[in-house]
Design a protein around this motif. Structure first.
Motif, PDB file in Angstrom:
ATOM      1  N   ARG A   1      32.198  46.123  29.146  1.00  0.00           N
ATOM      2  CA  ARG A   1      32.246  45.529  27.804  1.00  0.00           C
ATOM      3  C   ARG A   1      33.677  45.538  27.273  1.00  0.00           C
ATOM      4  NH1 ARG A   1      26.730  47.806  24.820  1.00  0.00           N
ATOM      5  NH2 ARG A   1      25.262  46.923  26.354  1.00  0.00           N
ATOM      6  N   MET A   2      34.301  44.353  27.333  1.00  0.00           N
ATOM      7  CA  MET A   2      35.656  44.180  26.822  1.00  0.00           C
ATOM      8  C   MET A   2      35.741  42.844  26.090  1.00  0.00           C
ATOM      9  SD  MET A   2      38.182  45.527  29.893  1.00  0.00           S
ATOM     10  CE  MET A   2      37.530  44.410  31.139  1.00  0.00           C
ATOM     11  N   PRO A   3      36.691  42.706  25.153  1.00  0.00           N
ATOM     12  CA  PRO A   3      36.834  41.436  24.430  1.00  0.00           C
ATOM     13  C   PRO A   3      37.455  40.350  25.298  1.00  0.00           C
ATOM     14  CG  PRO A   3      38.531  42.988  23.755  1.00  0.00           C
ATOM     15  CD  PRO A   3      37.594  43.747  24.648  1.00  0.00           C
ATOM     16  N   ARG A   4      37.406  39.118  24.792  1.00  0.00           N
ATOM     17  CA  ARG A   4      37.926  37.902  25.423  1.00  0.00           C
ATOM     18  C   ARG A   4      37.191  37.544  26.714  1.00  0.00           C
ATOM     19  NH1 ARG A   4      43.793  36.078  25.862  1.00  0.00           N
ATOM     20  NH2 ARG A   4      44.296  38.028  26.945  1.00  0.00           N
ATOM     21  N   LEU A   5      37.145  38.483  27.626  1.00  0.00           N
ATOM     22  CA  LEU A   5      36.429  38.269  28.885  1.00  0.00           C
ATOM     23  C   LEU A   5      35.915  39.625  29.339  1.00  0.00           C
ATOM     24  CD1 LEU A   5      35.761  36.196  31.165  1.00  0.00           C
ATOM     25  CD2 LEU A   5      37.873  36.950  32.295  1.00  0.00           C
ATOM     26  N   ASP A   6      34.590  39.746  29.523  1.00  0.00           N
ATOM     27  CA  ASP A   6      34.063  41.061  29.894  1.00  0.00           C
ATOM     28  C   ASP A   6      34.362  41.355  31.366  1.00  0.00           C
ATOM     29  OD1 ASP A   6      32.171  39.764  31.484  1.00  0.00           O
ATOM     30  OD2 ASP A   6      30.524  40.042  30.085  1.00  0.00           O
ATOM     31  N   GLY A   7      34.039  42.587  31.768  1.00  0.00           N
ATOM     32  CA  GLY A   7      34.389  43.010  33.113  1.00  0.00           C
ATOM     33  C   GLY A   7      33.723  42.198  34.205  1.00  0.00           C
ATOM     34  N   LEU A   8      32.485  41.779  33.985  1.00  0.00           N
ATOM     35  CA  LEU A   8      31.790  40.996  35.003  1.00  0.00           C
ATOM     36  C   LEU A   8      32.412  39.612  35.134  1.00  0.00           C
ATOM     37  CD1 LEU A   8      28.118  42.077  34.209  1.00  0.00           C
ATOM     38  CD2 LEU A   8      29.680  42.985  35.938  1.00  0.00           C
ATOM     39  N   GLY A   9      32.768  39.021  33.988  1.00  0.00           N
ATOM     40  CA  GLY A   9      33.459  37.736  34.039  1.00  0.00           C
ATOM     41  C   GLY A   9      34.825  37.865  34.686  1.00  0.00           C
ATOM     42  N   ALA A  10      35.503  38.964  34.410  1.00  0.00           N
ATOM     43  CA  ALA A  10      36.812  39.202  35.022  1.00  0.00           C
ATOM     44  C   ALA A  10      36.686  39.361  36.536  1.00  0.00           C
ATOM     45  CB  ALA A  10      37.459  40.441  34.407  1.00  0.00           C
ATOM     46  N   ALA A  11      35.610  40.007  36.982  1.00  0.00           N
ATOM     47  CA  ALA A  11      35.396  40.172  38.422  1.00  0.00           C
ATOM     48  C   ALA A  11      35.293  38.819  39.114  1.00  0.00           C
ATOM     49  CB  ALA A  11      34.142  40.996  38.680  1.00  0.00           C
ATOM     50  N   VAL A  12      34.585  37.897  38.489  1.00  0.00           N
ATOM     51  CA  VAL A  12      34.456  36.547  39.045  1.00  0.00           C
ATOM     52  C   VAL A  12      35.822  35.875  39.137  1.00  0.00           C
ATOM     53  CG1 VAL A  12      33.486  34.247  38.674  1.00  0.00           C
ATOM     54  CG2 VAL A  12      32.096  36.271  38.218  1.00  0.00           C
ATOM     55  N   GLU A  13      36.604  35.958  38.050  1.00  0.00           N
ATOM     56  CA  GLU A  13      37.932  35.341  38.027  1.00  0.00           C
ATOM     57  C   GLU A  13      38.862  35.976  39.061  1.00  0.00           C
ATOM     58  OE1 GLU A  13      39.546  32.719  35.955  1.00  0.00           O
ATOM     59  OE2 GLU A  13      37.429  32.291  36.323  1.00  0.00           O
ATOM     60  N   LEU A  14      38.798  37.284  39.176  1.00  0.00           N
ATOM     61  CA  LEU A  14      39.647  37.979  40.151  1.00  0.00           C
ATOM     62  C   LEU A  14      39.313  37.543  41.573  1.00  0.00           C
ATOM     63  CD1 LEU A  14      39.628  41.522  38.540  1.00  0.00           C
ATOM     64  CD2 LEU A  14      41.663  40.100  38.872  1.00  0.00           C
TER      65      LEU A  14
ATOM     66  N   ARG B   1      38.351  34.729  42.424  1.00  0.00           N
ATOM     67  CA  ARG B   1      38.837  33.367  42.595  1.00  0.00           C
ATOM     68  C   ARG B   1      40.355  33.307  42.756  1.00  0.00           C
ATOM     69  NH1 ARG B   1      40.820  29.379  39.403  1.00  0.00           N
ATOM     70  NH2 ARG B   1      40.635  30.662  37.519  1.00  0.00           N
ATOM     71  N   VAL B   2      41.092  34.070  41.925  1.00  0.00           N
ATOM     72  CA  VAL B   2      42.556  33.909  41.898  1.00  0.00           C
ATOM     73  C   VAL B   2      43.311  34.935  42.748  1.00  0.00           C
ATOM     74  CG1 VAL B   2      42.486  32.805  39.636  1.00  0.00           C
ATOM     75  CG2 VAL B   2      42.803  35.280  39.764  1.00  0.00           C
ATOM     76  N   VAL B   3      42.733  36.135  42.926  1.00  0.00           N
ATOM     77  CA  VAL B   3      43.373  37.150  43.785  1.00  0.00           C
ATOM     78  C   VAL B   3      42.296  37.794  44.660  1.00  0.00           C
ATOM     79  CG1 VAL B   3      45.463  37.735  42.492  1.00  0.00           C
ATOM     80  CG2 VAL B   3      43.295  38.679  41.745  1.00  0.00           C
ATOM     81  N   PRO B   4      41.743  37.019  45.594  1.00  0.00           N
ATOM     82  CA  PRO B   4      40.597  37.509  46.380  1.00  0.00           C
ATOM     83  C   PRO B   4      40.888  38.734  47.222  1.00  0.00           C
ATOM     84  CG  PRO B   4      41.504  35.494  47.320  1.00  0.00           C
ATOM     85  CD  PRO B   4      42.158  35.674  45.988  1.00  0.00           C
ATOM     86  N   GLU B   5      42.175  39.006  47.478  1.00  0.00           N
ATOM     87  CA  GLU B   5      42.511  40.159  48.309  1.00  0.00           C
ATOM     88  C   GLU B   5      42.408  41.482  47.555  1.00  0.00           C
ATOM     89  OE1 GLU B   5      46.373  38.892  46.321  1.00  0.00           O
ATOM     90  OE2 GLU B   5      44.573  37.933  47.130  1.00  0.00           O
TER      91      GLU B   5
ATOM     92  N   ARG C   1      30.472  33.592  56.964  1.00  0.00           N
ATOM     93  CA  ARG C   1      29.323  33.059  57.687  1.00  0.00           C
ATOM     94  C   ARG C   1      27.993  33.493  57.083  1.00  0.00           C
ATOM     95  NH1 ARG C   1      30.505  33.558  64.077  1.00  0.00           N
ATOM     96  NH2 ARG C   1      28.624  32.259  64.111  1.00  0.00           N
ATOM     97  N   LEU C   2      27.971  34.671  56.468  1.00  0.00           N
ATOM     98  CA  LEU C   2      26.746  35.134  55.811  1.00  0.00           C
ATOM     99  C   LEU C   2      26.603  34.572  54.400  1.00  0.00           C
ATOM    100  CD1 LEU C   2      26.604  38.908  56.835  1.00  0.00           C
ATOM    101  CD2 LEU C   2      25.322  36.994  57.818  1.00  0.00           C
ATOM    102  N   GLY C   3      27.702  34.035  53.855  1.00  0.00           N
ATOM    103  CA  GLY C   3      27.654  33.493  52.502  1.00  0.00           C
ATOM    104  C   GLY C   3      27.556  34.565  51.445  1.00  0.00           C
ATOM    105  N   VAL C   4      28.233  35.709  51.676  1.00  0.00           N
ATOM    106  CA  VAL C   4      28.235  36.800  50.694  1.00  0.00           C
ATOM    107  C   VAL C   4      29.658  37.009  50.199  1.00  0.00           C
ATOM    108  CG1 VAL C   4      26.200  37.920  51.677  1.00  0.00           C
ATOM    109  CG2 VAL C   4      28.465  38.564  52.495  1.00  0.00           C
ATOM    110  N   GLY C   5      29.766  37.624  49.025  1.00  0.00           N
ATOM    111  CA  GLY C   5      31.067  37.740  48.388  1.00  0.00           C
ATOM    112  C   GLY C   5      31.817  39.029  48.645  1.00  0.00           C
ATOM    113  N   ASN C   6      31.127  40.062  49.137  1.00  0.00           N
ATOM    114  CA  ASN C   6      31.810  41.340  49.323  1.00  0.00           C
ATOM    115  C   ASN C   6      31.070  42.219  50.318  1.00  0.00           C
ATOM    116  OD1 ASN C   6      29.660  42.716  47.920  1.00  0.00           O
ATOM    117  ND2 ASN C   6      30.536  41.965  46.021  1.00  0.00           N
ATOM    118  N   ARG C   7      31.635  43.369  50.584  1.00  0.00           N
ATOM    119  CA  ARG C   7      31.090  44.265  51.597  1.00  0.00           C
ATOM    120  C   ARG C   7      29.768  44.891  51.167  1.00  0.00           C
ATOM    121  NH1 ARG C   7      35.699  45.947  55.177  1.00  0.00           N
ATOM    122  NH2 ARG C   7      34.462  47.717  55.887  1.00  0.00           N
ATOM    123  N   VAL C   8      29.581  45.088  49.863  1.00  0.00           N
ATOM    124  CA  VAL C   8      28.307  45.659  49.410  1.00  0.00           C
ATOM    125  C   VAL C   8      27.163  44.727  49.773  1.00  0.00           C
ATOM    126  CG1 VAL C   8      26.980  46.433  47.422  1.00  0.00           C
ATOM    127  CG2 VAL C   8      29.420  46.922  47.532  1.00  0.00           C
ATOM    128  N   GLN C   9      27.337  43.440  49.480  1.00  0.00           N
ATOM    129  CA  GLN C   9      26.298  42.471  49.813  1.00  0.00           C
ATOM    130  C   GLN C   9      26.095  42.384  51.316  1.00  0.00           C
ATOM    131  OE1 GLN C   9      27.989  39.060  47.867  1.00  0.00           O
ATOM    132  NE2 GLN C   9      27.052  39.530  45.897  1.00  0.00           N
TER     133      GLN C   9
END
Length: 216
Positions: free
Chosen positions: A56-69, A71-75, A196-204
Motif C-alpha cells: 500500500r503506497m500512493p501514486r502506484l501501489d506495490g503490486l502495480g509497481a511489480a508489474v511495471e518493474l 516490464r521496464v527492468v525485467p532483470e 516456454r511455460l508462459g510464467v512470469g517468475n520462478r515462483v510460478q
C-alpha cells in the motif's frame, strides 16, 4: 555486493528495514522511494539487484509497481515486503511477477535470507506464506495437474531437470553446481523455461513443477 532499492511510504519503516539490511556487509541500499511510481523510476536509474516493495503506497501501489518493474527492468528481482498476508495479496503478487513475499512482522534474519535468495536467482516466501501455498496445492485449489503436465511435456529433458531443481528452491548457482555446468547456462535454461511455460517468475515455475509431479 547486493544492491537494494527500498520502497515504502513510511519513513520510519524504511529506516528500520535499511538498518536491518545494512547489518549484512554484502548488502547495500542504493536508493529509497516513498511511492511505487518513484520506485520504478529509481530502479531504471540505479539498476539494483533487488527491489523491496510495500503493497500500500500512493501514486502506484506495490503490486502495480511489480508489474511495471517486470516490464521496464525485467532483470531486477522483486520482493513484496508487507504487513498484509491475505491470500488475495499473495496470489496477486505472485501472478504479477514478484520473486518473493516477506512479512514485516517476521524475524529480521528472514529479510536478509530472502534478499540473498532472490539476488541469487531463487524465489523466496516467508515460511508462513509458503505453508499456505503448499496447503493450497495439496488441497487442489491451485492444482491444475493435467495442464501442468501438458505444459512441462513441451520442455527438453534438460529443461525439465532444471525446472525440477527450481521447484526445490535452488538458486542458479546451486543448480549449476548440481548439474556441473556454468551459472550462465542455468540462467539461459531458466529464461527459456519461463518463456516456454508462459510464467512470469520462478515462483510460478516452481508451482508448475509441483503440479506436474517433478518435485515434492
Amino acid at each position: 555486493m547486493i544492491r537494494v532499492l527500498l520502497a515504502d511510504d513510511e519513513a520510519m519503516v524504511r529506516a528500520g528495514v535499511r538498518a536491518i539490511l545494512e547489518t549484512d556487509p554484502g548488502i547495500e541500499v542504493v536508493a529509497e522511494a516513498a511511492d511505487g511510481r518513484a520506485a520504478v523510476e529509481l530502479a531504471q536509474e540505479h539498476r539494483p539487484d533487488v527491489v523491496l516493495l510495500d503493497i500500500r503506497m500512493p501514486r502506484l501501489d506495490g503490486l502495480g509497481a511489480a508489474v511495471e518493474l517486470r516490464r521496464v527492468v525485467p532483470e531486477v528481482a522483486v520482493v513484496v515486503l508487507t504487513t498484509f498476508d491475505e491470500d488475495e495479496y499473495v496470489a496477486r503478487a505472485l501472478d504479477e511477477g514478484a520473486d518473493g513475499f516477506l512479512l514485516k512482522a517476521a524475524d529480521p534474519r528472514e529479510l536478509l535470507i530472502g534478499v540473498r535468495a532472490v539476488a541469487g536467482g531463487a524465489a523466496y516466501l516467508s515460511p508462513k506464506i509458503a505453508q499456505r501455498v503448499v496447503a493450497d496445492l495439496r488441497g487442489g485449489r491451485l492444482g491444475r495437474h493435467d495442464d501442468a503436465r501438458r505444459r512441462v511435456a513441451g520442455l527438453t529433458s534438460r529443461e525439465r531437470e532444471v525446472l525440477a531443481l527450481v521447484g526445490e528452491g535452488l538458486s542458479n548457482q546451486e543448480i549449476a553446481r548440481r548439474l556441473a555446468v556454468v551459472e550462465g547456462t542455468v540462467k539461459a535454461h531458466v529464461s527459456a523455461i519461463l518463456q516456454r511455460l508462459g510464467v512470469g517468475n520462478r515462483v510460478q515455475a516452481a508451482i508448475l513443477a509441483y503440479e506436474a509431479g517433478l518435485t515434492r
